[in-house]
Design an enzyme around this catalytic site. Sequence first.
Site, PDB file in Angstrom:
ATOM      1  CB  VAL A   1      -0.896   0.408   1.048  1.00 16.23           C
ATOM      2  CG1 VAL A   1      -1.758   1.268   1.364  1.00 16.23           C
ATOM      3  CG2 VAL A   1      -1.832  -1.286   1.018  1.00 16.23           C
TER       4      VAL A   1
ATOM      5  CB  SER B   1       5.285  -3.309   2.517  1.00 18.38           C
ATOM      6  OG  SER B   1       6.059  -4.417   2.859  1.00 18.38           O
ATOM      7  CB  CYS B   2       1.643   0.160   4.934  1.00 22.13           C
ATOM      8  SG  CYS B   2       0.578   2.252   4.229  1.00 22.13           S
ATOM      9  CG  PHE B   3       6.437   1.518   1.475  1.00 23.19           C
ATOM     10  CD1 PHE B   3       7.762   2.027   2.139  1.00 23.19           C
ATOM     11  CD2 PHE B   3       5.819   0.404   0.605  1.00 23.19           C
ATOM     12  CE1 PHE B   3       8.501   0.338   2.412  1.00 23.19           C
ATOM     13  CE2 PHE B   3       6.822  -0.384   0.797  1.00 23.19           C
ATOM     14  CZ  PHE B   3       8.068  -1.065   1.503  1.00 23.19           C
TER      15      PHE B   3
END
Length: 126
Positions: free
Chosen positions: A78, A105-107
């Site tokens: 995301v 994963s989220c960035f």
Amino acid sequence: MSKVVVNTSKAPGAIGPYSQGIKAGGLIFVSGQLPIDPATGEFAKGGIREWTRQSLENVKHILEEAGSSLDKVVKTTVFLTDLNDFAEMNAAYAEIFRTECPARSCFQVCALPKGATVEIEVIALA
């Protein structure tokens, strides 16, 4: 090993030189999906929750075209332009992935195409 391009009119068309998805080696790789409603070509109405839902709806249609589904997703990534949107994104995401959730994963990124605030890409089993 061969690869098969996955394309559906039920999700927004690619806005560059890439495919909506690729099926290869028992996996499906779905390109990052913006919250664009394919019926209008515009961002879905609402805020980060609705945009998260629309991005995942686009992912769902690409997976279905490839013969898969959201319950076969093993990894999501995301991208948010503001991590302050994380809680709202997470609430909408949890409506879709309720049990046996995929790895994620989220960035936070400085910008996304077309000025979007969320983009979601996935890897799923074929």
